[in-house]
Design a protein around this motif. Structure first.
Motif, PDB file in Angstrom:
ATOM      1  N   LEU A  17      61.405 -14.629   4.677  1.00 45.82           N
ATOM      2  CA  LEU A  17      59.746 -14.927   3.348  1.00 45.82           C
ATOM      3  C   LEU A  17      59.530 -16.065   3.632  1.00 45.82           C
ATOM      4  O   LEU A  17      60.694 -17.063   2.915  1.00 45.82           O
ATOM      5  CB  LEU A  17      60.190 -13.846   2.256  1.00 45.82           C
ATOM      6  N   GLU A  72      57.960   0.057   3.623  1.00 46.10           N
ATOM      7  CA  GLU A  72      57.472  -0.857   4.654  1.00 46.10           C
ATOM      8  C   GLU A  72      58.358  -1.711   4.953  1.00 46.10           C
ATOM      9  O   GLU A  72      58.828  -1.951   6.166  1.00 46.10           O
ATOM     10  CB  GLU A  72      56.158  -1.754   4.209  1.00 46.10           C
ATOM     11  N   VAL A  73      59.646  -2.596   3.941  1.00 48.54           N
ATOM     12  CA  VAL A  73      60.567  -3.151   3.652  1.00 48.54           C
ATOM     13  C   VAL A  73      61.717  -2.560   4.518  1.00 48.54           C
ATOM     14  O   VAL A  73      61.662  -3.452   5.507  1.00 48.54           O
ATOM     15  CB  VAL A  73      60.851  -3.640   2.970  1.00 48.54           C
ATOM     16  N   PRO A  78      58.772  -8.147  10.819  1.00 46.24           N
ATOM     17  CA  PRO A  78      58.514  -9.081  10.012  1.00 46.24           C
ATOM     18  C   PRO A  78      57.106 -10.044   9.696  1.00 46.24           C
ATOM     19  O   PRO A  78      56.733 -10.513   8.571  1.00 46.24           O
ATOM     20  CB  PRO A  78      59.199 -10.442  11.047  1.00 46.24           C
ATOM     21  N   ARG A  80      54.553  -8.001   8.867  1.00 45.62           N
ATOM     22  CA  ARG A  80      53.964  -7.617   8.043  1.00 45.62           C
ATOM     23  C   ARG A  80      54.225  -8.270   6.475  1.00 45.62           C
ATOM     24  O   ARG A  80      53.546  -7.760   5.503  1.00 45.62           O
ATOM     25  CB  ARG A  80      54.593  -5.841   7.480  1.00 45.62           C
ATOM     26  N   PHE A  81      55.773  -8.836   6.437  1.00 41.18           N
ATOM     27  CA  PHE A  81      55.455 -10.045   5.089  1.00 41.18           C
ATOM     28  C   PHE A  81      54.943 -11.276   5.445  1.00 41.18           C
ATOM     29  O   PHE A  81      55.469 -12.194   4.220  1.00 41.18           O
ATOM     30  CB  PHE A  81      57.907 -10.049   5.102  1.00 41.18           C
ATOM     31  N   SER A  82      54.042 -11.172   5.305  1.00 41.06           N
ATOM     32  CA  SER A  82      53.171 -12.691   5.440  1.00 41.06           C
ATOM     33  C   SER A  82      52.750 -12.671   4.232  1.00 41.06           C
ATOM     34  O   SER A  82      52.462 -13.729   3.466  1.00 41.06           O
ATOM     35  CB  SER A  82      51.733 -12.268   6.127  1.00 41.06           C
ATOM     36  N   ASP A  83      52.755 -11.729   2.421  1.00 38.91           N
ATOM     37  CA  ASP A  83      52.031 -11.540   1.675  1.00 38.91           C
ATOM     38  C   ASP A  83      53.492 -10.415   0.372  1.00 38.91           C
ATOM     39  O   ASP A  83      53.182 -10.082   0.304  1.00 38.91           O
ATOM     40  CB  ASP A  83      50.883 -10.826   1.616  1.00 38.91           C
ATOM     41  N   PRO A  84      54.507 -11.552   0.790  1.00 42.18           N
ATOM     42  CA  PRO A  84      55.929 -11.037   0.016  1.00 42.18           C
ATOM     43  C   PRO A  84      55.455 -10.741  -1.641  1.00 42.18           C
ATOM     44  O   PRO A  84      56.430  -9.826  -2.168  1.00 42.18           O
ATOM     45  CB  PRO A  84      56.472 -12.212  -0.774  1.00 42.18           C
ATOM     46  N   PHE A  87      54.690  -7.083  -2.650  1.00 39.90           N
ATOM     47  CA  PHE A  87      56.133  -6.245  -2.650  1.00 39.90           C
ATOM     48  C   PHE A  87      56.703  -5.999  -4.419  1.00 39.90           C
ATOM     49  O   PHE A  87      57.396  -5.121  -4.801  1.00 39.90           O
ATOM     50  CB  PHE A  87      57.080  -6.358  -2.160  1.00 39.90           C
TER      51      PHE A  87
END
Length: 187
Positions: A17, A72-73, A78, A80-84, A87
């Motif tokens: 991230l 989703e986590v 990976p 999908r984790f451009s906007d941490p 979460f």
């Protein structure tokens, strides 16, 4: 090595991230269509039918929303984790950013995940499959669903915080009317 070929890295690059340089969660930090997809999938499942799906009694609508983000986590790629920052909307933060931790939701989420892992070890994959389906559903609906702004979502969390056991390092969250009464006394 062939001439001109770059040497292989000592360690392969792992998914990671990249956090923004500021602490607060801003709308520019969140891919809103993904967040709206999570929220829509959770709303579509509904608390009663999702609780039945997971075979865990007492799972509320707000916990289902947190589980959509957690799913989703657990199952996400990976990319999908451009906007941490998104979460953090599952369980808030101990410093009230983006909102106080809703302890009831936090405890229910942990209970569902613990149950899912324990049952999966026994070869029963129903709960893990339910989380996977919730993630799949979020991805499908995010293409077309819309919803409130991040500011409206966070304001709603603050309004409900006292009902969900909202807590931060500053203590338990009071009902909104107590907060405004305290502010009026200072004026």
């Amino acid at each position: 090595l062939e001439p001109g070929a770059a040497p292989a890295p000592a360690q392969p690059l792992l998914p990671h991230l990249v956090m923004p340089a500021h602490h607060d969660v801003r709308e520019s930090d969140v891919v809103m269509h993904r967040l709206h997809g999570n929220m829509a999938a959770a709303a579509e499942r509904g608390p009663a039918d999702f609780a039945e799906l997971l075979l865990v009694p007492g799972v509320g609508a707000r916990t289902v929303r947190a589980l959509a983000l957690v799913a989703e986590v657990v199952h996400g790629a990976p990319c999908r984790f451009s906007d941490p920052g998104r979460f953090s909307l599952a369980h808030g933060g101990k410093d009230r950013h983006p909102f106080p931790v809703p302890l009831k939701v936090y405890d229910e989420t942990i209970g569902v995940l613990k149950s899912a892992v324990q049952k999966a070890r026994l070869g029963r994959e129903e709960e893990i499959g339910a989380l996977r389906r919730l993630d799949d559903q979020s991805r499908q609906v995010e293409r077309y669903v819309t919803g409130p702004s991040l500011k409206e979502i966070v304001a709603g969390e603050f309004d409900q915080s006292h009902l969900l056991g909202g807590r931060s390092v500053f203590g338990w969250e009071p009902p909104p009317d107590e907060v405004t009464a305290g502010q009026n006394k200072k004026a």
